[in-house]
Design a protein around this motif. Structure first.
Motif, PDB file in Angstrom:
ATOM      1  N   LYS A 133       1.571  -0.749   0.006  1.00  0.00           N
ATOM      2  CA  LYS A 133      -0.072  -0.040  -0.260  1.00  0.00           C
ATOM      3  C   LYS A 133       1.013   1.077  -0.105  1.00  0.00           C
ATOM      4  O   LYS A 133       0.611   1.804  -0.496  1.00  0.00           O
ATOM      5  CB  LYS A 133      -0.846   0.127   1.681  1.00  0.00           C
ATOM      6  N   ARG A 293      -5.853   5.968  -4.359  1.00  0.00           N
ATOM      7  CA  ARG A 293      -7.375   5.916  -3.661  1.00  0.00           C
ATOM      8  C   ARG A 293      -8.082   5.203  -3.982  1.00  0.00           C
ATOM      9  O   ARG A 293      -9.280   4.492  -3.728  1.00  0.00           O
ATOM     10  CB  ARG A 293      -7.972   7.966  -3.603  1.00  0.00           C
ATOM     11  N   ASP A 294      -8.275   4.906  -5.946  1.00  0.00           N
ATOM     12  CA  ASP A 294      -9.571   4.258  -6.542  1.00  0.00           C
ATOM     13  C   ASP A 294      -8.688   3.200  -6.842  1.00  0.00           C
ATOM     14  O   ASP A 294      -9.632   1.903  -7.754  1.00  0.00           O
ATOM     15  CB  ASP A 294      -8.945   5.275  -7.852  1.00  0.00           C
ATOM     16  N   GLY A 295      -7.650   2.981  -7.273  1.00  0.00           N
ATOM     17  CA  GLY A 295      -6.731   1.714  -7.681  1.00  0.00           C
ATOM     18  C   GLY A 295      -6.534   1.678  -9.823  1.00  0.00           C
ATOM     19  O   GLY A 295      -6.392   2.592 -10.001  1.00  0.00           O
ATOM     20  N   LYS A 297      -7.111   0.532 -12.238  1.00  0.00           N
ATOM     21  CA  LYS A 297      -7.882   0.195 -13.286  1.00  0.00           C
ATOM     22  C   LYS A 297      -9.219   1.671 -13.962  1.00  0.00           C
ATOM     23  O   LYS A 297      -8.830   1.517 -15.068  1.00  0.00           O
ATOM     24  CB  LYS A 297      -8.887  -1.203 -12.848  1.00  0.00           C
ATOM     25  N   LYS A 298      -9.234   2.026 -12.940  1.00  0.00           N
ATOM     26  CA  LYS A 298      -9.964   3.529 -13.038  1.00  0.00           C
ATOM     27  C   LYS A 298      -9.493   4.923 -13.919  1.00  0.00           C
ATOM     28  O   LYS A 298      -9.264   5.182 -14.575  1.00  0.00           O
ATOM     29  CB  LYS A 298     -10.309   3.749 -11.927  1.00  0.00           C
ATOM     30  N   ALA A 415      -8.792  -4.583 -11.038  1.00  0.00           N
ATOM     31  CA  ALA A 415      -9.266  -3.088 -10.184  1.00  0.00           C
ATOM     32  C   ALA A 415      -8.327  -2.503  -9.502  1.00  0.00           C
ATOM     33  O   ALA A 415      -7.903  -1.477  -9.591  1.00  0.00           O
ATOM     34  CB  ALA A 415      -9.977  -3.233 -10.463  1.00  0.00           C
ATOM     35  N   ASP A 416      -8.468  -2.899  -8.343  1.00  0.00           N
ATOM     36  CA  ASP A 416      -7.814  -2.532  -7.004  1.00  0.00           C
ATOM     37  C   ASP A 416      -6.387  -2.470  -6.516  1.00  0.00           C
ATOM     38  O   ASP A 416      -6.156  -2.057  -5.912  1.00  0.00           O
ATOM     39  CB  ASP A 416      -9.121  -2.881  -5.526  1.00  0.00           C
ATOM     40  N   TYR A 417      -5.855  -3.135  -7.907  1.00  0.00           N
ATOM     41  CA  TYR A 417      -4.222  -2.529  -7.569  1.00  0.00           C
ATOM     42  C   TYR A 417      -3.566  -1.424  -7.346  1.00  0.00           C
ATOM     43  O   TYR A 417      -3.791  -0.732  -8.021  1.00  0.00           O
ATOM     44  CB  TYR A 417      -3.624  -3.611  -8.505  1.00  0.00           C
ATOM     45  N   LYS A 419      -4.763   0.484  -4.397  1.00  0.00           N
ATOM     46  CA  LYS A 419      -5.857   0.692  -3.911  1.00  0.00           C
ATOM     47  C   LYS A 419      -5.341   0.823  -2.469  1.00  0.00           C
ATOM     48  O   LYS A 419      -4.263  -0.347  -1.871  1.00  0.00           O
ATOM     49  CB  LYS A 419      -6.778   0.537  -3.403  1.00  0.00           C
ATOM     50  N   THR A 421      -6.657   0.632   0.354  1.00  0.00           N
ATOM     51  CA  THR A 421      -7.148  -0.044   1.582  1.00  0.00           C
ATOM     52  C   THR A 421      -6.996  -1.395   1.228  1.00  0.00           C
ATOM     53  O   THR A 421      -7.464  -2.348   2.570  1.00  0.00           O
ATOM     54  CB  THR A 421      -8.908  -0.049   1.227  1.00  0.00           C
ATOM     55  N   VAL A 422      -6.531  -1.611  -0.119  1.00  0.00           N
ATOM     56  CA  VAL A 422      -5.602  -3.024   0.315  1.00  0.00           C
ATOM     57  C   VAL A 422      -4.146  -3.295   1.305  1.00  0.00           C
ATOM     58  O   VAL A 422      -3.988  -2.434   0.841  1.00  0.00           O
ATOM     59  CB  VAL A 422      -4.900  -3.548  -1.293  1.00  0.00           C
TER      60      VAL A 422
END
Length: 426
Positions: A133, A293-295, A297-298, A415-417, A419, A421-422
């Protein structure tokens, strides 16, 4: 031996480490272009011979397991940084010789191999010293200081050289002093890294920290899921930029009669070293924050667009051949911001590809393919420019960005790589 806990003093050592990583890279692959242009070498020769300097970054995976297997990453990058300092000193001392082109190319080769090895060790140190993270959170800071180093090399050092050209009336002497100054800068940065970088590794790594074996490192990498598509994406991500970066400075420096904008060395350095550094920093920091914040993918597609769309502005400059400082600075503002913003996604994807055992070596392999994607098109850039002219060349650069968008459709990754929060896997 006591080792430092992960994430320790990251705000201190990341800026120094990646600023130091960027200085030799930009001097070898970009400032060398300006040096040889100012000393009378033709565009075709510049594009060919300076693009060969990418080779160490292409083949660095061949010795990356040795960095994993022997010693600590910290010892490796300190040693390589010192070697780079001596290579820059050699360039400065031999620019005035009759055979300056061959001799200085040899020193640039030395700096290139040392810089590629420094990259292996520095990137491995980054992945070892930070949790996942924190890797995503600091990707913007890392990218920003790397780009700050590039703007320092392409901006401030070029401004300094341009000032000396005017003072001495002798381009050779001006660039000789500039490269000696770069050597002193590298020595200072080496000392700063020695003082700021914690010891995250024991002097003798445990068996669990070592790669399974030299050849097995490569075998595991090429068995990764979807590796063919991943490598194609890495090769094409900067296909347009790899050509633009070689001819952007010659375009600004060349005379109006041959399609250039006739800017001085000092002006080119000032443009990149002022607004360029600000916009590059903002783009890199924003990119890292948004991925955290968003990962990934976005933001992958928007960041790929931001990296490539500003290239069209160079085509507009070349077609109109306007010398307006507002048009040129505006182009650089958007290009540098887009570059900093777009490169954050690329770096995070490379870290994803390297995940798992032997991540230092696997990251080196991934970045080796990245360098190959810069080297091969760059080698042809000078010939393409001379064939098409600057206007046709920059139109081609825009078209060359399209393959990466096609490959992106087939690319798969979490998608959340990245992020925040992971939770860390380490």
């Amino acid at each position: 031996m006591n080792v430092a806990p992960k994430d320790k003093n990251a705000w201190l050592w990341i800026p120094f480490l990646y600023f130091t990583q960027g200085i030799p890279y930009i001097l070898v692959v970009t400032v060398s272009v300006i040096i040889y242009k100012r000393l009378g070498i033709g565009n075709a020769e510049i594009g060919l011979y300076t693009s060969w300097l990418y080779l160490p970054w292409v083949i660095k995976p061949l010795w990356s397991p040795l960095v994993d297997l022997n010693g600590t990453k910290r010892k490796w990058f300190l040693g390589m940084q010192l070697l780079i300092s001596f290579a820059f000193l050699g360039i400065g001392l031999f620019l005035a010789s009759n055979s300056f082109f061959i001799i200085t190319l040899a020193f640039f080769w030395m700096a290139a191999f040392a810089s590629a090895t420094n990259d292996i060790a520095s990137d491995g140190y980054y992945m070892i010293g930070l949790t996942q993270k924190k890797q995503s959170f600091f990707i913007g800071l890392r990218s920003t200081f790397y780009r700050l180093a590039m703007v320092t090399g392409q901006g401030l050092l070029v401004i300094f050289a341009g000032f000396l050209e005017n003072q001495y009336g002798d381009n050779t002497k001006a660039w000789s002093v500039t490269m000696i100054t770069a050597s002193v800068l590298m020595i200072g940065l080496t000392v700063a890294n020695f003082l700021s970088a914690p010891k995250f590794e024991a002097s003798t790594p445990t068996s669990s920290e070592k790669p399974a074996g030299f050849f097995q490192v490569f075998a595991i990498f090429f068995k990764k899921h979807q590796i063919g598509v991943a490598l194609l994406f890495i090769l094409t991500y900067r296909l347009g930029e790899s050509q633009l970066v070689k001819m952007a400075s010659p375009f600004l420096l060349d005379e109006l009669e041959v399609g250039g904008l006739a800017y001085s060395t000092e002006a080119v350095g000032t443009i990149y070293g002022t607004v360029g550094v600000i916009m590059l920093s903002l783009g890199g920091i924003l990119g890292g924050i948004l991925i955290s914040r968003d990962g990934l993918k976005k933001w992958m597609l928007p960041m790929l667009l931001s990296l490539n769309l500003p290239n069209a502005l160079y085509a507009i400059l070349a077609i109109s051949q306007t010398t307006s400082i507002y048009a040129v600075v505006g182009t650089v503002v958007l290009e540098q911001f887009g570059y900093g913003f777009g490169f954050a996604a690329f770096l995070m994807y490379l870290i994803y590809v390297a995940e798992g055992a032997s991540k230092t070596s696997h990251y080196a392999i991934a970045t080796g393919f990245m360098a190959l994607g810069m080297m091969l098109p760059g080698m042809l850039s000078g010939y393409i420019q001379e064939w098409l002219g600057y206007d046709g060349f920059f139109i081609w650069v825009v078209v060359a960005a399209l393959p990466a968008f096609l490959v992106l459709r087939y690319l798969k990754y979490p998608a959340d790589y990245g992020k925040k929060t992971v939770e860390s896997n380490e």
